[in-house]
Design an enzyme around this catalytic site. Structure first.
Site, PDB file in Angstrom:
ATOM      1  N   GLU A  63      -9.745 -12.143 -54.646  1.00  0.00           N
ATOM      2  CA  GLU A  63     -10.469 -11.863 -53.412  1.00  0.00           C
ATOM      3  C   GLU A  63     -11.947 -11.648 -53.703  1.00  0.00           C
ATOM      4  OE1 GLU A  63      -9.995  -8.843 -49.654  1.00  0.00           O
ATOM      5  OE2 GLU A  63     -10.400  -7.966 -51.626  1.00  0.00           O
ATOM      6  N   TRP A  85      -5.022 -12.174 -46.885  1.00  0.00           N
ATOM      7  CA  TRP A  85      -5.797 -12.447 -45.675  1.00  0.00           C
ATOM      8  C   TRP A  85      -5.040 -13.290 -44.656  1.00  0.00           C
ATOM      9  CZ3 TRP A  85     -10.381 -10.772 -43.707  1.00  0.00           C
ATOM     10  CH2 TRP A  85     -11.155  -9.941 -44.529  1.00  0.00           C
ATOM     11  N   TYR A  99     -17.139 -11.305 -45.060  1.00  0.00           N
ATOM     12  CA  TYR A  99     -17.855 -10.691 -46.172  1.00  0.00           C
ATOM     13  C   TYR A  99     -18.698 -11.629 -47.039  1.00  0.00           C
ATOM     14  CZ  TYR A  99     -14.731  -6.725 -45.276  1.00  0.00           C
ATOM     15  OH  TYR A  99     -14.052  -5.689 -44.700  1.00  0.00           O
ATOM     16  N   CYS A 151     -14.724  -3.927 -42.789  1.00  0.00           N
ATOM     17  CA  CYS A 151     -14.377  -2.509 -42.925  1.00  0.00           C
ATOM     18  C   CYS A 151     -15.353  -1.840 -43.891  1.00  0.00           C
ATOM     19  CB  CYS A 151     -12.949  -2.355 -43.424  1.00  0.00           C
ATOM     20  SG  CYS A 151     -11.709  -2.894 -42.229  1.00  0.00           S
ATOM     21  N   ARG A 173     -16.544   1.870 -42.901  1.00  0.00           N
ATOM     22  CA  ARG A 173     -16.389   2.418 -41.552  1.00  0.00           C
ATOM     23  C   ARG A 173     -14.939   2.770 -41.244  1.00  0.00           C
ATOM     24  NH1 ARG A 173     -13.724  -0.904 -38.140  1.00  0.00           N
ATOM     25  NH2 ARG A 173     -13.536  -3.068 -38.823  1.00  0.00           N
ATOM     26  N   ASP A 176      -8.069   2.340 -44.482  1.00  0.00           N
ATOM     27  CA  ASP A 176      -6.606   2.420 -44.514  1.00  0.00           C
ATOM     28  C   ASP A 176      -6.249   2.945 -45.905  1.00  0.00           C
ATOM     29  OD1 ASP A 176      -3.912   1.877 -44.935  1.00  0.00           O
ATOM     30  OD2 ASP A 176      -4.046  -0.247 -44.425  1.00  0.00           O
TER      31      ASP A 176
END
Length: 271
Positions: A63, A85, A99, A151, A173, A176
């Site tokens: 990733e 994803w 991103y 995120c 922000r 999880d």
């Protein structure tokens, strides 16, 4: 067995969330959550990959390299057996300008593209005391085009030329904590190590400023299982010492060493 400060802090965060108030959330699953926490990792302890459950390092590795390439489709991930994803991609495997696209080719108003990460690396080499060593993924003008808004929205490097140490701070922000945060911490630790090698520094600290911090209701049993386990020492990560440019690195240049861990703990992803 000594517990790393990282794993101690992470498990403490799980414990805190199990006692946090119930809240509704976008997914409808429901969470226990709080706001405005801090997590710090000292890389002298080892590479921050949790040992109280197996964390799939291959997914983290590919990733991050997908981000570094500016990828916006999942075909590269699929070529390497990574499916993290899939839940957000459209039928053609597209995710929009997420991103990596923003890191490496943020679109300017006149059609130009800005390689934010490349610019930060150049500045670290030329002006390491700069307070502008930032990369942002939160492009307000393109949020609607993204299948999942970022995120982890911003990161900043901090160089200490006198001691040749380099740190990174991330603003996230939405965190999880059971599924996502362990990936994020390891990913940014690896990014820091890559940038440090490119600029002649020693990777020092990974710091997370966490906004909305939450544990999904359908992860509570898994969290309690993880809390019942005793941690092992953290693993180490070895980079190819001959690489000095961010775009010259490949996943094959990265070696995870001595990763001792408890079994994985499956948990559903809230989409």
């Amino acid at each position: 067995m000594d517990m790393s400060q990282y794993e101690k802090a992470y498990l403490g965060l799980l414990e805190r969330l199990l006692e946090a108030p119930q809240r509704m959330d976008r997914t409808g699953v429901g969470i226990r959550g709080t706001f405005g926490l801090h997590l710090e990792v000292d890389l002298s302890e080892g590479f921050p990959l949790l040992t109280t459950k197996k964390v799939h390092f291959r997914s983290i590795l590919y990733e991050l390299f997908w981000f570094l390439q500016g990828g916006t489709q999942i075909d590269y991930l699929h070529q390497h057996g990574v499916t993290i994803w899939d839940e957000w991609a459209d039928a053609e495997g597209r995710l929009g300008p997420i991103y990596g696209y923003q890191w490496r080719s943020w679109p300017g108003y006149r059609g130009e593209a800005y390689d934010q990460l490349g610019a930060v690396i150049r500045t670290l080499r030329e002006n390491p005391y700069s307070r502008r060593l930032l990369v942002s993924a939160w492009n307000v003008g393109q949020l609607a085009e993204m299948k999942l808004p970022p995120c982890h929205v911003l990161f900043q490097f901090y160089a200490e030329p006198d001691t040749q140490r380099l740190s990174i701070q991330v603003y996230q922000r939405s965190a999880d904590v059971f599924l996502g945060l362990p990936f994020n911490v390891a990913s940014y630790a690896l990014l820091l190590m890559l940038v440090a090698q490119c600029t002649g520094y020693t990777p020092h600290r990974v710091i997370f400023a966490l906004g909305d911090v939450h544990l999904y209701n359908n992860h509570e049993a898994q969290a309690r299982l993880q809390l019942s386990r005793s941690p092992y020492p953290l693993p180490r990560l070895q980079l190819n010492p001959f690489k000095r440019e961010i775009d010259d690195f490949t996943p094959e240049d990265i070696r995870l060493i001595d990763y001792q861990h408890h079994p994985a703990i499956p948990a559903p992803v809230a989409v």
